[in-house]
Design a protein around this motif. Structure first.
Motif, PDB file in Angstrom:
ATOM      1  N   VAL A 287       0.837  -1.203   0.000  1.00  0.00           N
ATOM      2  CA  VAL A 287       0.000   0.000   0.000  1.00  0.00           C
ATOM      3  C   VAL A 287       0.872   1.253   0.000  1.00  0.00           C
ATOM      4  O   VAL A 287       0.596   2.224  -0.724  1.00  0.00           O
ATOM      5  N   VAL A 288       1.939   1.231   0.792  1.00  0.00           N
ATOM      6  CA  VAL A 288       2.856   2.379   0.833  1.00  0.00           C
ATOM      7  C   VAL A 288       3.471   2.633  -0.540  1.00  0.00           C
ATOM      8  O   VAL A 288       3.563   3.770  -0.995  1.00  0.00           O
ATOM      9  N   LEU A 289       3.878   1.567  -1.226  1.00  0.00           N
ATOM     10  CA  LEU A 289       4.448   1.716  -2.564  1.00  0.00           C
ATOM     11  C   LEU A 289       3.423   2.296  -3.538  1.00  0.00           C
ATOM     12  O   LEU A 289       3.767   3.116  -4.400  1.00  0.00           O
ATOM     13  N   LEU A 290       2.164   1.870  -3.404  1.00  0.00           N
ATOM     14  CA  LEU A 290       1.113   2.413  -4.267  1.00  0.00           C
ATOM     15  C   LEU A 290       0.879   3.898  -4.009  1.00  0.00           C
ATOM     16  O   LEU A 290       0.513   4.646  -4.924  1.00  0.00           O
ATOM     17  N   ILE A 291       1.085   4.329  -2.770  1.00  0.00           N
ATOM     18  CA  ILE A 291       0.963   5.756  -2.448  1.00  0.00           C
ATOM     19  C   ILE A 291       2.167   6.529  -2.983  1.00  0.00           C
ATOM     20  O   ILE A 291       2.026   7.592  -3.594  1.00  0.00           O
TER      21      ILE A 291
ATOM     22  N   GLY B  96       6.709  13.708  -9.304  1.00  0.00           N
ATOM     23  CA  GLY B  96       8.157  13.769  -9.301  1.00  0.00           C
ATOM     24  C   GLY B  96       8.828  12.508  -8.799  1.00  0.00           C
ATOM     25  O   GLY B  96      10.038  12.334  -8.976  1.00  0.00           O
ATOM     26  N   VAL B  97       8.061  11.632  -8.162  1.00  0.00           N
ATOM     27  CA  VAL B  97       8.616  10.360  -7.670  1.00  0.00           C
ATOM     28  C   VAL B  97       8.217   9.215  -8.604  1.00  0.00           C
ATOM     29  O   VAL B  97       9.065   8.468  -9.088  1.00  0.00           O
ATOM     30  N   GLY B  98       6.902   9.083  -8.827  1.00  0.00           N
ATOM     31  CA  GLY B  98       6.435   8.068  -9.758  1.00  0.00           C
ATOM     32  C   GLY B  98       6.728   8.464 -11.194  1.00  0.00           C
ATOM     33  O   GLY B  98       6.673   9.641 -11.552  1.00  0.00           O
ATOM     34  N   ARG B  99       7.054   7.488 -12.008  1.00  0.00           N
ATOM     35  CA  ARG B  99       7.368   7.747 -13.415  1.00  0.00           C
ATOM     36  C   ARG B  99       6.114   7.581 -14.263  1.00  0.00           C
ATOM     37  O   ARG B  99       5.401   6.589 -14.137  1.00  0.00           O
ATOM     38  N   GLU B 100       5.863   8.533 -15.127  1.00  0.00           N
ATOM     39  CA  GLU B 100       4.674   8.498 -15.983  1.00  0.00           C
ATOM     40  C   GLU B 100       5.055   8.051 -17.389  1.00  0.00           C
ATOM     41  O   GLU B 100       6.012   8.542 -17.986  1.00  0.00           O
ATOM     42  N   VAL B 101       4.307   7.087 -17.917  1.00  0.00           N
ATOM     43  CA  VAL B 101       4.507   6.577 -19.274  1.00  0.00           C
ATOM     44  C   VAL B 101       3.144   6.454 -19.943  1.00  0.00           C
ATOM     45  O   VAL B 101       2.234   5.814 -19.402  1.00  0.00           O
ATOM     46  N   ASN B 102       2.977   7.105 -21.093  1.00  0.00           N
ATOM     47  CA  ASN B 102       1.719   7.048 -21.842  1.00  0.00           C
ATOM     48  C   ASN B 102       0.517   7.461 -20.993  1.00  0.00           C
ATOM     49  O   ASN B 102      -0.554   6.852 -21.064  1.00  0.00           O
ATOM     50  N   GLY B 103       0.707   8.456 -20.153  1.00  0.00           N
ATOM     51  CA  GLY B 103      -0.400   8.976 -19.357  1.00  0.00           C
ATOM     52  C   GLY B 103      -0.689   8.207 -18.090  1.00  0.00           C
ATOM     53  O   GLY B 103      -1.607   8.575 -17.345  1.00  0.00           O
ATOM     54  N   ALA B 104       0.070   7.159 -17.791  1.00  0.00           N
ATOM     55  CA  ALA B 104      -0.139   6.365 -16.584  1.00  0.00           C
ATOM     56  C   ALA B 104       1.083   6.486 -15.676  1.00  0.00           C
ATOM     57  O   ALA B 104       2.220   6.351 -16.125  1.00  0.00           O
ATOM     58  N   GLN B 105       0.844   6.732 -14.405  1.00  0.00           N
ATOM     59  CA  GLN B 105       1.927   6.880 -13.428  1.00  0.00           C
ATOM     60  C   GLN B 105       1.950   5.628 -12.551  1.00  0.00           C
ATOM     61  O   GLN B 105       1.411   5.604 -11.455  1.00  0.00           O
ATOM     62  N   ARG B 106       2.647   4.593 -13.045  1.00  0.00           N
ATOM     63  CA  ARG B 106       2.606   3.282 -12.393  1.00  0.00           C
ATOM     64  C   ARG B 106       3.972   2.773 -11.951  1.00  0.00           C
ATOM     65  O   ARG B 106       4.065   1.697 -11.369  1.00  0.00           O
ATOM     66  N   TRP B 107       5.050   3.507 -12.216  1.00  0.00           N
ATOM     67  CA  TRP B 107       6.385   2.971 -12.021  1.00  0.00           C
ATOM     68  C   TRP B 107       7.215   3.849 -11.093  1.00  0.00           C
ATOM     69  O   TRP B 107       7.092   5.074 -11.073  1.00  0.00           O
ATOM     70  N   LEU B 108       8.097   3.187 -10.333  1.00  0.00           N
ATOM     71  CA  LEU B 108       9.102   3.860  -9.533  1.00  0.00           C
ATOM     72  C   LEU B 108      10.458   3.608 -10.170  1.00  0.00           C
ATOM     73  O   LEU B 108      10.824   2.445 -10.418  1.00  0.00           O
ATOM     74  N   SER B 109      11.186   4.658 -10.478  1.00  0.00           N
ATOM     75  CA  SER B 109      12.475   4.522 -11.139  1.00  0.00           C
ATOM     76  C   SER B 109      13.543   4.140 -10.117  1.00  0.00           C
ATOM     77  O   SER B 109      13.768   4.846  -9.135  1.00  0.00           O
ATOM     78  N   LEU B 110      14.187   2.989 -10.350  1.00  0.00           N
ATOM     79  CA  LEU B 110      15.271   2.522  -9.483  1.00  0.00           C
ATOM     80  C   LEU B 110      16.534   2.366 -10.325  1.00  0.00           C
ATOM     81  O   LEU B 110      17.003   1.263 -10.591  1.00  0.00           O
ATOM     82  N   GLY B 111      17.064   3.499 -10.757  1.00  0.00           N
ATOM     83  CA  GLY B 111      18.252   3.468 -11.599  1.00  0.00           C
ATOM     84  C   GLY B 111      17.929   2.909 -12.973  1.00  0.00           C
ATOM     85  O   GLY B 111      17.076   3.434 -13.690  1.00  0.00           O
ATOM     86  N   PRO B 112      18.585   1.795 -13.350  1.00  0.00           N
ATOM     87  CA  PRO B 112      18.387   1.236 -14.690  1.00  0.00           C
ATOM     88  C   PRO B 112      17.071   0.476 -14.860  1.00  0.00           C
ATOM     89  O   PRO B 112      16.723   0.077 -15.970  1.00  0.00           O
ATOM     90  N   VAL B 113      16.344   0.247 -13.775  1.00  0.00           N
ATOM     91  CA  VAL B 113      15.105  -0.520 -13.856  1.00  0.00           C
ATOM     92  C   VAL B 113      13.960   0.270 -13.245  1.00  0.00           C
ATOM     93  O   VAL B 113      14.172   1.220 -12.482  1.00  0.00           O
TER      94      VAL B 113
END
Length: 407
Positions: free
Chosen positions: A114-118, A124-141
């Motif tokens: 749940v914390v990760l989903l928040i 500025g923290v979550g990465r947005e791709v194609n209008g969806a903000q579903r990813w956390l950037s951890l360097g190369p992944v």
């Protein structure tokens, strides 16, 4: 098998936890293959290997034509192989943990999810791709929390059901608390938005409750409200409405809202019985979007034909069937948490693969869900491997109990 049909009403969660402790006293396993379900293992390995080959085949064109990949044809293959290796490595570690330990960790894992989903929703923290903000950037992944949340939901729902077993017939004490939690998780997922993950996680959580013996009338009422809720979500969201209309007649706007589905159907049509041959797909040449992720099955259909698709379907059917068999065997030995986790994993893989296949075949509206164990995606592959490891752990513990008579 529903727990409510076999458990005495007076059984407490403390008793359930005590019955789970037997195997935790066993030595940590270095199990030979004969002590595990070989049918499950080889079916899963088959899906992983076919997925590796098809991810490479479906991604060559896009990898060679993109500056982002350095114009390297093997870019997605290498990344997928690395993710697969990481997933297997973490799976081997997860396999060493007794199911009693997974049960103790269940609430903490769910809270972490749940914390990760928040966190992923923080600008500025979550990465947005194609209008969806579903990813956390951890360097190369990139980490996709919703993928991990699927396995956390299965574990937590199983633990919750065992703890609340005596209250499963009560709406207020047994059902409502889980409903509130899942609604909150659903709210976070829809903010990303990730409607597909919301559907899968909801199915896992309430599917486990149903298997655990929740009142059938309460469950039926939930089904009605869920259907109404999904209809409202679709109708109040313009892009979801467009997907529905595009699904109903993709050829009406084949270059617009029906673009993905129309090209997926063309791929299926070109494949016929035996396909055009491995590597021979035309649709993957910048026609079919997300060919190596959401629409991998369409490329399989085009290159390997109806026979190839049926092999994939059969392998998924075996994995799901073995998960439910392992869960049933665990429940027979009064390992209720383990049995529900196994069946929750079976629900997850079965529902998500069914939705992905239905989308690829034009049976369901287009939805951003990957094909488990096969599609490209680091978080998804790692989560799938962890789920398989836990499933095999349940199987191993059940076999040890049968051999040792529970001692």
């Amino acid at each position: 098998m529903k727990l409510g049909a076999i458990l005495p009403g007076s059984r407490t969660s403390t008793g359930n936890r005590a019955s789970e402790r037997t195997v935790s006293r066993l030595v940590r396993p270095s199990a030979p293959a004969r002590e595990l379900d070989l049918l499950l293992i080889w079916s899963a390995v088959g899906l992983l290997l076919i997925g590796l080959v098809m991810v490479y085949s479906s991604s060559i064109a896009i990898a060679e034509g993109s500056r982002f990949t350095g114009y390297q044809s093997h870019y997605f293959l290498m990344r997928h192989a690395v993710f697969l290796a990481v997933g297997i490595g973490l799976g081997l570690i997860a396999f060493q943990l007794p199911m009693t330990q997974w049960q103790r960790l269940a609430p903490a894992l769910f809270v972490a999810g749940v914390v990760l989903l928040i966190v992923v929703l923080i600008p500025g923290v979550g990465r947005e791709v194609n209008g969806a903000q579903r990813w956390l950037s951890l360097g190369p992944v990139n980490l996709q929390p919703s993928e991990l949340m699927k396995i956390f939901a299965a574990i937590y729902a199983a633990d919750y059901t065992v703890r609340k077993l005596d209250a499963m017939g009560s709406f207020m004490r047994g059902f409502l608390p889980m409903l509130v939690v899942i609604v909150f998780v659903g709210f976070l997922l829809l903010r990303e938005p990730d409607f597909g993950a919301f559907v899968v996680i909801t199915t896992i959580a309430f599917g486990v409750l149903f298997l655990g013996g929740v009142n059938i009338r309460v469950f039926a009422l939930l089904g009605v409200f869920a259907l109404i809720g999904f209809m409202i979500l679709i109708w109040t969201s313009p892009y979801r409405r467009e997907r529905i209309f595009g699904f109903m007649d993709p050829w009406q706007d084949a270059f617009g809202k029906g673009y993905q589905l129309s090209h997926a159907l063309i791929a299926f049509g070109r494949g016929e019985w035996f396909g055009v041959g491995l590597g021979g797909s035309v649709e993957k040449l910048f026609y079919l979007p997300e060919a190596h992720t959401d629409f991998l099955l369409a490329v399989i259909a085009e290159e390997l034909g109806f026979v190839g698709v049926m092999v994939v379907v059969a392998l998924f059917a075996v994995v799901v069937q073995r998960a439910f068999v392992i869960g049933r065997e665990a429940i027979k030995l009064e390992r209720y948490f383990s049995g529900l986790v196994a069946q929750g994993i079976g629900l997850w893989i079965g529902v998500q693969s069914f939705i992905n296949m239905g989308v690829n075949m034009g049976l369901l509206p287009t939805k951003g869900l990957t094909l488990p164990l096969m599609s490209f995606g680091g978080s998804g592959i790692v989560a799938n491997c962890l789920a398989l490891a836990i499933l095999l752990r349940v199987d191993w513990e059940v076999r040890q109990m049968k051999r040792g008579g529970g001692s």
